[in-house]
Design a protein around this motif. Structure first.
Motif, short mmCIF file in Angstrom:
data_model
loop_
_atom_site.label_atom_id
_atom_site.label_comp_id
_atom_site.label_asym_id
_atom_site.label_seq_id
_atom_site.Cartn_x
_atom_site.Cartn_y
_atom_site.Cartn_z
N GLN A 32 136.41 109.81 231.89
CA GLN A 32 135.29 109.19 230.85
C GLN A 32 136.09 108.31 229.68
O GLN A 32 136.58 108.97 228.90
CB GLN A 32 134.57 110.30 230.55
CG GLN A 32 133.66 111.03 231.37
CD GLN A 32 132.98 112.17 230.82
OE1 GLN A 32 133.06 112.58 229.75
NE2 GLN A 32 132.28 112.88 231.80
N ASN A 33 136.05 106.92 229.83
CA ASN A 33 136.61 106.20 228.86
C ASN A 33 135.80 105.35 228.25
O ASN A 33 136.19 104.27 227.47
CB ASN A 33 137.90 105.67 229.49
CG ASN A 33 137.34 104.52 230.45
OD1 ASN A 33 136.33 104.76 230.93
ND2 ASN A 33 138.34 104.05 231.23
N THR A 34 134.51 105.77 228.01
CA THR A 34 133.59 104.81 227.38
C THR A 34 133.07 105.43 225.90
O THR A 34 132.86 106.67 226.30
CB THR A 34 132.33 104.60 228.12
OG1 THR A 34 131.57 105.63 228.64
CG2 THR A 34 132.73 103.65 229.40
N LYS A 35 132.85 104.67 225.29
CA LYS A 35 132.26 105.35 223.81
C LYS A 35 130.72 105.51 223.80
O LYS A 35 130.10 104.79 224.43
CB LYS A 35 132.73 104.42 222.78
CG LYS A 35 134.01 104.31 222.33
CD LYS A 35 134.27 103.92 221.02
CE LYS A 35 134.37 102.38 221.08
NZ LYS A 35 134.65 101.59 219.99
N PRO A 36 130.45 106.67 223.26
CA PRO A 36 128.87 106.93 223.38
C PRO A 36 128.11 105.73 222.45
O PRO A 36 128.88 105.47 221.54
CB PRO A 36 128.66 108.19 222.91
CG PRO A 36 129.81 108.36 222.30
CD PRO A 36 130.95 107.56 222.70
N PRO A 37 126.97 105.37 222.81
CA PRO A 37 126.37 104.48 221.67
C PRO A 37 125.94 104.93 220.55
O PRO A 37 125.56 106.52 220.34
CB PRO A 37 124.94 104.09 222.70
CG PRO A 37 124.74 105.21 223.44
CD PRO A 37 126.04 105.66 223.84
N LEU A 38 126.36 104.52 219.43
CA LEU A 38 126.07 104.95 218.08
C LEU A 38 124.82 104.29 217.40
O LEU A 38 124.67 103.33 217.54
CB LEU A 38 127.29 104.74 217.11
CG LEU A 38 128.35 105.41 217.60
CD1 LEU A 38 129.72 105.26 216.70
CD2 LEU A 38 128.56 106.77 217.64
#
Length: 57
Positions: A32-38
């Motif tokens: 899991q190398n994606t950033k969560p949406p902020l």
């Protein structure tokens, strides 16, 4: 003796390669190398794009 050593060595090499490929494949699947949406802040209430929480008094 040579009839047993060559197939055993080939089997070991194939087993190690398949194990390494399986570990690498599973690692890629669960990575899991994606950033969560902020959520974006309100530009009118921020100073230098830093959102201020609470009030200053």
């Amino acid at each position: 003796m040579n009839r047993f050593v060559a197939p055993a060595a080939a089997s070991i090499v194939v087993g190690l390669l398949l194990g390494a490929a399986a570990i690498f494949g599973v690692t890629l699947m669960v990575e899991q190398n994606t950033k969560p949406p902020l959520p974006g802040g309100d530009p009118a209430s921020s100073v230098l794009n830093r959102v201020e929480y609470g009030t200053r008094s």
